[in-house]
Design an enzyme around this catalytic site. Structure first.
Site, PDB file in Angstrom:
ATOM      1  N   ASP A  29      -1.234   6.703   6.622  1.00  0.00           N
ATOM      2  CA  ASP A  29      -2.329   5.842   6.180  1.00  0.00           C
ATOM      3  C   ASP A  29      -2.608   4.873   7.327  1.00  0.00           C
ATOM      4  O   ASP A  29      -1.812   3.974   7.592  1.00  0.00           O
ATOM      5  CB  ASP A  29      -1.898   5.094   4.913  1.00  0.00           C
ATOM      6  CG  ASP A  29      -2.926   4.043   4.473  1.00  0.00           C
ATOM      7  OD1 ASP A  29      -3.958   3.887   5.153  1.00  0.00           O
ATOM      8  OD2 ASP A  29      -2.674   3.380   3.439  1.00  0.00           O
ATOM      9  N   TRP A  42       0.837  -1.200   0.000  1.00  0.00           N
ATOM     10  CA  TRP A  42       0.000   0.000   0.000  1.00  0.00           C
ATOM     11  C   TRP A  42       0.873   1.251   0.000  1.00  0.00           C
ATOM     12  O   TRP A  42       0.600   2.214  -0.718  1.00  0.00           O
ATOM     13  CB  TRP A  42      -0.955   0.001   1.193  1.00  0.00           C
ATOM     14  CG  TRP A  42      -1.914  -1.146   1.121  1.00  0.00           C
ATOM     15  CD1 TRP A  42      -1.975  -2.225   1.959  1.00  0.00           C
ATOM     16  CD2 TRP A  42      -2.928  -1.382   0.126  1.00  0.00           C
ATOM     17  NE1 TRP A  42      -2.972  -3.097   1.553  1.00  0.00           N
ATOM     18  CE2 TRP A  42      -3.557  -2.603   0.438  1.00  0.00           C
ATOM     19  CE3 TRP A  42      -3.349  -0.667  -0.997  1.00  0.00           C
ATOM     20  CZ2 TRP A  42      -4.606  -3.128  -0.336  1.00  0.00           C
ATOM     21  CZ3 TRP A  42      -4.387  -1.192  -1.765  1.00  0.00           C
ATOM     22  CH2 TRP A  42      -5.005  -2.402  -1.435  1.00  0.00           C
ATOM     23  N   LYS A  89     -12.244  -1.586   7.916  1.00  0.00           N
ATOM     24  CA  LYS A  89     -11.581  -2.561   8.796  1.00  0.00           C
ATOM     25  C   LYS A  89     -11.992  -2.317  10.245  1.00  0.00           C
ATOM     26  O   LYS A  89     -12.742  -3.097  10.826  1.00  0.00           O
ATOM     27  CB  LYS A  89     -10.074  -2.510   8.620  1.00  0.00           C
ATOM     28  CG  LYS A  89      -9.673  -2.959   7.202  1.00  0.00           C
ATOM     29  CD  LYS A  89      -8.387  -2.369   6.771  1.00  0.00           C
ATOM     30  CE  LYS A  89      -8.208  -2.323   5.276  1.00  0.00           C
ATOM     31  NZ  LYS A  89      -8.441  -3.562   4.551  1.00  0.00           N
TER      32      LYS A  89
HETATM   33  N1  PMP Z   1      -4.069   1.282   2.753  1.00  0.00           N
HETATM   34  C1  PMP Z   1      -4.114   0.161   3.490  1.00  0.00           C
HETATM   35  C2  PMP Z   1      -3.155   0.023   4.642  1.00  0.00           C
HETATM   36  C3  PMP Z   1      -5.030  -0.849   3.190  1.00  0.00           C
HETATM   37  O1  PMP Z   1      -5.057  -1.965   3.918  1.00  0.00           O
HETATM   38  C4  PMP Z   1      -5.911  -0.669   2.090  1.00  0.00           C
HETATM   39  C5  PMP Z   1      -6.964  -1.674   1.720  1.00  0.00           C
HETATM   40  N2  PMP Z   1      -6.902  -2.898   2.221  1.00  0.00           N
HETATM   41  C6  PMP Z   1      -5.806   0.499   1.341  1.00  0.00           C
HETATM   42  C7  PMP Z   1      -4.899   1.462   1.710  1.00  0.00           C
HETATM   43  C8  PMP Z   1      -6.695   0.739   0.154  1.00  0.00           C
HETATM   44  O2  PMP Z   1      -7.969   1.034   0.612  1.00  0.00           O
HETATM   45  P1  PMP Z   1      -9.224   1.192  -0.329  1.00  0.00           P
HETATM   46  O3  PMP Z   1      -9.590  -0.178  -0.788  1.00  0.00           O
HETATM   47  O4  PMP Z   1     -10.262   1.808   0.581  1.00  0.00           O
HETATM   48  O5  PMP Z   1      -8.860   2.092  -1.455  1.00  0.00           O
END
Ligand code: PMP
Length: 362
Positions: A172, A103, A196
């Protein structure tokens, strides 16, 4: 109603039962309004009250200072990967990224479309199984970005990075938001996809300091400027009303459990039990370095892919779902967010012992 099972999904993930019950009870009529929560106008009194209460709960839970706005946006956390640099990274500027998982990597790749990126730390050399000790910042970064918990790789920062004073720190927190106390005042911007720890998919919470809003680019589409949403209390366009409502209920539930410190204690206990079992096992091995272990996503392997998938099936037969690890790590991943019940961890530990007894290591 079908029996609920233990849901180890990484997200969307298990929500507290009282939250689901309250949401269900308000589907046909929100309180005595005669209009269901899904049907209320975002400009109406009933929804505005929900929005204000949800924001107030955020402020209370994390002692968020008055010079921060809380925005409820669409587009997922992934939209923040580009909205942040689009607003805050000029062509000639450099932003520092700590690459501790995919991510963070995706976020840094989007930043490169807008300005320069300096990789201040990376744990890619060992498949992101640890949080680097050393961070080398660039001279005057526009901001420093990190991912507090690495959902896929099961690692988590145990303390916040410490760039030079006045360098904006951006985090994030999608997979560990409100799982433990968080010092908002150390950060210039915090963002989190809700699905989450905070609620259902569909809303991304952005906590942003006023000077970051003011600094943001003005020559970009209105929807992508933070100031647009700040000036319109997240109602410039139709916000994800239902998701915001459920987030409000989740925050109320967290408060009823004793707040963020209590969440941290519960999460320590759940994760501690699982890591203890893994440390004692001869068959199952945790993949994250001991000092970097996540309390949210516990990743482990047997070292044999066939055995891994046999175990996932074995656990499924015992009422546990969502344990298959992400393909980038393989094996198993137990996501045990705030709302995941301790009984589910007990069930997993028992299943691991039973499986190991049936498949002894020579
Ligand atoms: N950052 C992290 C740490 C994640 O775990 C995730 C999704 N699992 C995201 C960003 C992306 O999130 P989204 O699917 O809401 O775009």
């Amino acid at each position: 109603m079908a029996q609920r099972i233990f849901n180890f999904s990484a997200g969307p993930a298990v929500l507290p039962v009282p939250v689901l019950e309250e949401a269900r009870d308000n589907l046909l009529s929100l309180g005595s309004t005669g209009i269901g929560i899904l049907e209320h106008s975002h400009r109406g009194k009933a929804f505005i009250k929900i929005l204000e209460e949800t924001e107030a709960r955020f402020r209370e839970l994390a002692s968020i200072p008055a010079n921060y706005k809380i925005l409820f946006l669409g587009g997922g956390a992934s939209t923040q990967f580009y909205q942040i640099p689009m607003n805050l990274l000029g062509k000639a500027d450099t932003a520092d990224y700590l690459i501790t998982g995919s991510w963070a990597e995706k976020a840094s790749k989007d930043a490169k479309r807008f300005g320069k990126v300096h990789i201040a730390a990376s744990s890619q050399d060992r498949n992101f199984s640890y949080i680097p000790d050393t961070v080398t910042y660039s001279d005057a970064p526009a901001y420093v970005h990190y991912t507090s918990n690495n959902t896929l790789f099961g690692t988590q920062f145990q303390s916040d990075p410490t760039p030079a004073a006045n360098v904006p720190l951006i985090c994030d927190t999608s997979s560990d938001m409100f799982s433990r106390p968080i010092d908002v005042s150390k950060h210039a911007l915090i963002y989190s996809g809700a699905q989450k720890n905070l609620g259902p998919a569909g809303v991304t919470v952005v906590i942003i300091r006023d000077d970051m809003i003011a600094k943001g680019a003005v020559d970009i589409p209105a929807m992508l400027q933070y100031r647009t949403h700040a000036e319109n209390d997240s109602c410039y366009n139709t916000p994800p009303c239902f998701s915001i409502y459920v987030v409000g209920l989740v925050l109320k539930w967290i408060q009823s459990q004793g707040g963020l410190a209590a969440m941290a204690t519960h999460n320590e206990a759940k994760a501690g039990k699982l890591y203890d079992a893994l440390d004692k096992s001869k068959l199952f091995k945790p993949t994250a370095a001991k000092t970097s272990r996540s309390r949210m996503n516990v990743t482990f392997v047997t070292g044999n892919e066939d055995l891994d998938s046999k175990f996932v099936t074995f656990a499924k037969e015992r009422g546990m779902d969502g344990l298959k690890g992400h393909r980038s790590v393989g094996g198993m991943r137990a996501s045990i967010y705030n709302a995941f019940p301790p009984e589910g961890v007990d069930a997993l530990v028992a299943a691991m012992a039973e499986f190991e007894a049936a498949n002894p290591v020579a």
